[in-house]
Design an enzyme around this catalytic site. Sequence first.
Site, mmCIF file in Angstrom:
data_model
loop_
_atom_site.group_PDB
_atom_site.id
_atom_site.type_symbol
_atom_site.label_atom_id
_atom_site.label_comp_id
_atom_site.label_asym_id
_atom_site.label_seq_id
_atom_site.Cartn_x
_atom_site.Cartn_y
_atom_site.Cartn_z
ATOM 1 N N ASP A 113 -4.099 -4.490 -18.478
ATOM 2 C CA ASP A 113 -2.972 -3.524 -19.024
ATOM 3 C C ASP A 113 -3.179 -3.173 -20.293
ATOM 4 O OD1 ASP A 113 -1.739 -3.870 -16.492
ATOM 5 O OD2 ASP A 113 -0.311 -5.530 -17.400
ATOM 6 N N GLY B 263 0.811 -1.171 -0.011
ATOM 7 C CA GLY B 263 0.043 0.021 -0.101
ATOM 8 C C GLY B 263 0.774 1.305 0.187
ATOM 9 N N ASN C 69 1.861 3.147 -2.405
ATOM 10 C CA ASN C 69 1.232 3.940 -3.348
ATOM 11 C C ASN C 69 -0.181 4.703 -2.891
ATOM 12 O OD1 ASN C 69 2.628 4.401 -6.169
ATOM 13 N ND2 ASN C 69 2.657 2.372 -5.755
ATOM 14 N N HIS D 8 1.102 0.745 -13.912
ATOM 15 C CA HIS D 8 1.824 -0.650 -13.891
ATOM 16 C C HIS D 8 3.250 -0.085 -14.072
ATOM 17 C CE1 HIS D 8 2.359 -4.441 -15.835
ATOM 18 N NE2 HIS D 8 3.336 -3.975 -16.526
HETATM 19 C C1 GRF Z 1 3.157 -0.922 -7.706
HETATM 20 O O1 GRF Z 1 4.591 -1.138 -8.061
HETATM 21 C C2 GRF Z 1 2.246 -0.820 -8.749
HETATM 22 O O2 GRF Z 1 3.193 -0.663 -9.993
HETATM 23 C C3 GRF Z 1 1.761 -2.345 -8.908
HETATM 24 O O3 GRF Z 1 1.687 -2.808 -7.729
HETATM 25 C C4 GRF Z 1 2.603 -2.062 -6.638
HETATM 26 C C5 GRF Z 1 2.032 -1.904 -5.466
HETATM 27 O O4 GRF Z 1 2.947 -1.350 -4.630
HETATM 28 N N1 GRF Z 1 0.661 -2.286 -9.720
HETATM 29 P P1 GRF Z 1 2.441 -0.820 -3.304
HETATM 30 O O5 GRF Z 1 1.665 -1.942 -2.645
HETATM 31 O O6 GRF Z 1 1.741 0.453 -3.585
HETATM 32 O O7 GRF Z 1 3.717 -0.412 -2.297
#
Ligand code: GRF
Length: 187
Positions: free
Chosen positions: A145, A12, A14, A104
Site C-alpha cells: 500500500d 471478484g 471489482n 485499497h
Molecule cells: C475490495 O474491497 C478491494 O478494495 C480490496 O479487496 C476487495 C475485493 O473485493 N483490495 P472483490 O473481490 O472485488 O469483491
Amino acid sequence: MKNIAIFASGAGSNAKKIIDHLRNSDTIKVKVILCNKPGAGVLDIAAAESIPTLLIDKEMFFRSDDYVSILQEMEIDLVVLAGFLWKVPANLVAAFPDKIINIHPALLPKFGGKGMYGHFVHEAVIAAGESETGITIHYVNDKYDDGRVILQERCNVDPTDTPAIVAKKVHALEHRWYPVIVERLLS
Ligand code: GRF
C-alpha cells in the site's frame, strides 16, 4: 489492442465491474485472470466470461519467474490487483514498472499496510472515530500500500455505521471508479 491481467483471490466483484465496463471495448481486453485461491468466486466469473485463468501457488508466485514470463508473452500492458492479498514480489514489479495498480478500501496512507484488508480496515476506521473514509487507487511497488496515488474518493462515516455499512459504501465507490481508471490509464 491493450491487454490487462486482473489478479484477484476473492469474490471478484471489482473484477466483474471491470469486465463489464470493457466488454464492448475495441481497444482494451481482459486477457487473463490470475488467482491464488482454488474455489474463489472470481474463477466462476472468469469461466462464465470465457476469460483464461492462471491459478498460482505460493511457490510459483514467490520463487519463480514462470508466470512473469507468461504475462510478458501475453503482452500485458496493465496488471490490475482487485482483492489480491499477497505482496507483489520485486521481480514482478521490475518486469512491469508503473504498470501494476491496486485498489485499497481506505484513504491511504491511513489504514494501510500488512493485515489491513477487508473488514479489518473498516473496523479500524470506526475504532479511530473517523468521519470519512474512501478508496485509494495507486501504483504498486514492493511495499504494501505504498506506491504513488492515482485517485482517492471519499464517503462519510456516520456515528451509527457498522463495518458492514462502511464496507458497502466503500464497495460502491470501488465499483464506480476502478473500471473508469483502468480505462483512463490505457487510453
Ligand atoms: C475490495 O474491497 C478491494 O478494495 C480490496 O479487496 C476487495 C475485493 O473485493 N483490495 P472483490 O473481490 O472485488 O469483491
